[in-house]
Motif scaffolding. Structure first.
Motif, mmCIF file in Angstrom:
data_model
loop_
_atom_site.group_PDB
_atom_site.id
_atom_site.type_symbol
_atom_site.label_atom_id
_atom_site.label_comp_id
_atom_site.label_asym_id
_atom_site.label_seq_id
_atom_site.Cartn_x
_atom_site.Cartn_y
_atom_site.Cartn_z
ATOM 1 N N UNK A 28 -0.968 15.990 -17.786
ATOM 2 C CA UNK A 28 -0.407 15.817 -16.133
ATOM 3 C C UNK A 28 -1.374 15.182 -15.370
ATOM 4 N N UNK A 29 -2.462 15.932 -15.169
ATOM 5 C CA UNK A 29 -3.340 15.537 -14.231
ATOM 6 C C UNK A 29 -4.169 14.121 -14.647
ATOM 7 N N UNK A 30 -4.300 13.888 -15.979
ATOM 8 C CA UNK A 30 -4.734 12.626 -16.341
ATOM 9 C C UNK A 30 -3.719 11.410 -16.128
ATOM 10 N N UNK A 31 -2.445 11.853 -16.440
ATOM 11 C CA UNK A 31 -1.492 10.457 -16.444
ATOM 12 C C UNK A 31 -1.331 10.244 -14.651
ATOM 13 N N UNK A 32 -1.447 11.470 -13.964
ATOM 14 C CA UNK A 32 -1.182 11.191 -12.523
ATOM 15 C C UNK A 32 -2.678 10.610 -11.899
ATOM 16 N N UNK A 33 -3.719 10.845 -12.412
ATOM 17 C CA UNK A 33 -5.064 10.009 -11.905
ATOM 18 C C UNK A 33 -4.863 8.802 -12.454
ATOM 19 N N UNK A 34 -4.527 8.282 -13.719
ATOM 20 C CA UNK A 34 -4.270 7.038 -14.056
ATOM 21 C C UNK A 34 -3.185 6.411 -13.147
ATOM 22 N N UNK A 35 -2.124 6.963 -12.857
ATOM 23 C CA UNK A 35 -1.191 6.359 -11.619
ATOM 24 C C UNK A 35 -1.703 5.879 -10.689
ATOM 25 N N UNK A 36 -2.365 7.006 -9.899
ATOM 26 C CA UNK A 36 -2.996 7.001 -8.430
ATOM 27 C C UNK A 36 -3.814 5.854 -8.442
ATOM 28 N N UNK A 37 -4.936 5.764 -9.363
ATOM 29 C CA UNK A 37 -5.743 4.778 -9.633
ATOM 30 C C UNK A 37 -5.116 3.249 -10.039
ATOM 31 N N UNK A 38 -4.142 3.393 -10.626
ATOM 32 C CA UNK A 38 -3.541 1.975 -10.656
ATOM 33 C C UNK A 38 -2.627 1.528 -9.494
ATOM 34 N N UNK A 39 -2.133 2.268 -8.693
ATOM 35 C CA UNK A 39 -1.543 2.145 -7.508
ATOM 36 C C UNK A 39 -2.360 1.574 -6.461
ATOM 37 N N UNK A 40 -3.720 2.226 -6.522
ATOM 38 C CA UNK A 40 -4.803 1.967 -5.449
ATOM 39 C C UNK A 40 -5.233 0.317 -5.660
ATOM 40 N N UNK A 41 -4.940 -0.280 -7.065
ATOM 41 C CA UNK A 41 -5.249 -1.374 -7.069
ATOM 42 C C UNK A 41 -4.342 -2.623 -6.269
ATOM 43 N N UNK A 42 -3.274 -1.871 -5.973
ATOM 44 C CA UNK A 42 -2.335 -2.876 -5.282
ATOM 45 C C UNK A 42 -2.349 -2.441 -3.881
ATOM 46 N N UNK A 43 -3.210 -1.752 -3.220
ATOM 47 C CA UNK A 43 -3.167 -1.275 -1.821
ATOM 48 C C UNK A 43 -4.312 -1.809 -1.268
ATOM 49 N N UNK A 44 -4.446 -2.340 0.150
ATOM 50 C CA UNK A 44 -5.739 -2.780 0.686
ATOM 51 C C UNK A 44 -6.532 -1.679 0.954
ATOM 52 N N UNK A 45 -7.453 -1.379 -0.143
ATOM 53 C CA UNK A 45 -8.401 -0.449 -0.066
ATOM 54 C C UNK A 45 -9.768 -0.981 0.238
ATOM 55 N N UNK A 46 -10.670 -0.255 0.867
ATOM 56 C CA UNK A 46 -11.823 -0.816 1.285
ATOM 57 C C UNK A 46 -12.803 0.163 0.043
ATOM 58 N N UNK A 47 -14.320 0.137 0.091
ATOM 59 C CA UNK A 47 -14.744 0.809 -0.868
ATOM 60 C C UNK A 47 -14.848 2.257 -0.789
ATOM 61 N N UNK A 48 -14.758 2.817 0.546
ATOM 62 C CA UNK A 48 -14.693 4.151 0.845
ATOM 63 C C UNK A 48 -13.447 4.715 0.323
ATOM 64 N N UNK A 49 -12.290 3.888 0.493
ATOM 65 C CA UNK A 49 -10.960 4.463 -0.003
ATOM 66 C C UNK A 49 -11.042 4.515 -1.603
ATOM 67 N N UNK A 50 -11.575 3.741 -2.181
ATOM 68 C CA UNK A 50 -11.788 3.860 -3.707
ATOM 69 C C UNK A 50 -12.409 4.730 -4.107
ATOM 70 N N UNK A 51 -13.708 5.066 -3.353
ATOM 71 C CA UNK A 51 -14.656 6.331 -3.638
ATOM 72 C C UNK A 51 -13.731 7.649 -3.491
ATOM 73 N N UNK A 52 -13.227 7.870 -2.342
ATOM 74 C CA UNK A 52 -12.571 9.088 -1.983
ATOM 75 C C UNK A 52 -11.364 9.372 -3.127
ATOM 76 N N UNK A 53 -10.821 8.147 -3.577
ATOM 77 C CA UNK A 53 -9.617 8.355 -4.625
ATOM 78 C C UNK A 53 -10.181 8.935 -5.773
ATOM 79 N N UNK A 54 -11.149 7.967 -6.239
ATOM 80 C CA UNK A 54 -11.858 8.160 -7.567
ATOM 81 C C UNK A 54 -12.417 9.533 -7.669
ATOM 82 N N UNK A 55 -13.106 10.134 -6.719
ATOM 83 C CA UNK A 55 -13.673 11.388 -6.779
ATOM 84 C C UNK A 55 -12.715 12.519 -6.792
ATOM 85 N N UNK A 56 -11.618 12.331 -5.942
ATOM 86 C CA UNK A 56 -10.547 13.335 -5.974
ATOM 87 C C UNK A 56 -10.082 13.331 -7.423
#
Length: 160
Positions: A28-56
């Protein structure tokens, strides 16, 4: 006996595979993580946004694996109820809970504000960044390799 670096990575890889194959919450955690990381590719993230999401995402997966290791170690020593065994398992599960709560906080603080400003033009954004496509493909290939190789290698039996 000293292990080679390749063997050490192999054992670590099989530990990840074992967790993914046997632990429902890890899936569940792994699939949710893949989903969130995939979603983040479509959002206007900066480097810190990616950092926070990836580490979470990584923190939840890491704590789930540590929880699995603690539970297996406790079960190795006792199958009977013991107050200290319960404490060890409950504390490990509590660490996973805190990591999951942290990831929900990151979701609401980092991702939700970006979704409010979302437009369909963001879907075209991914085409402009080959690194996004490469990371997405690496993640998908890793998942595919994980599930295919687990069944083939060692007859589904690792060094466990």
């Amino acid at each position: 006996m000293r292990r080679s670096l390749k063997e050490s990575f192999s054992y670590a890889f099989w530990g990840l595979i074992y967790s993914l194959r046997t632990q429902r919450n890890m899936k569940i955690h792994f699939l949710a993580g893949i989903g969130v990381l995939t979603l983040s590719l479509f959002l206007p993230f900066n480097g810190y946004d990616y950092l926070f999401v990836f580490f979470a995402v990584a923190l939840v997966i890491i704590t789930e694996m540590i929880n699995t290791a603690i539970e297996a170690t406790v079960d190795l020593f006792t199958k009977d109820y013991h107050r200290l065994a319960k404490i060890a398992k409950d504390v490990a599960a509590g660490a996973v809970l805190l990591a999951a709560i942290n990831s929900i906080g990151v979701f609401f603080l980092v991702i939700i504000p970006k979704i409010k400003g979302f437009s369909y033009l963001n879907f075209y954004r991914i085409r402009l960044y080959p690194l996004h496509i490469l990371l997405l493909l690496i993640g998908l290939l890793f998942l595919l390799y994980t599930f295919i190789s687990y069944g083939r290698s060692r007859g589904g039996k690792g060094h466990f």
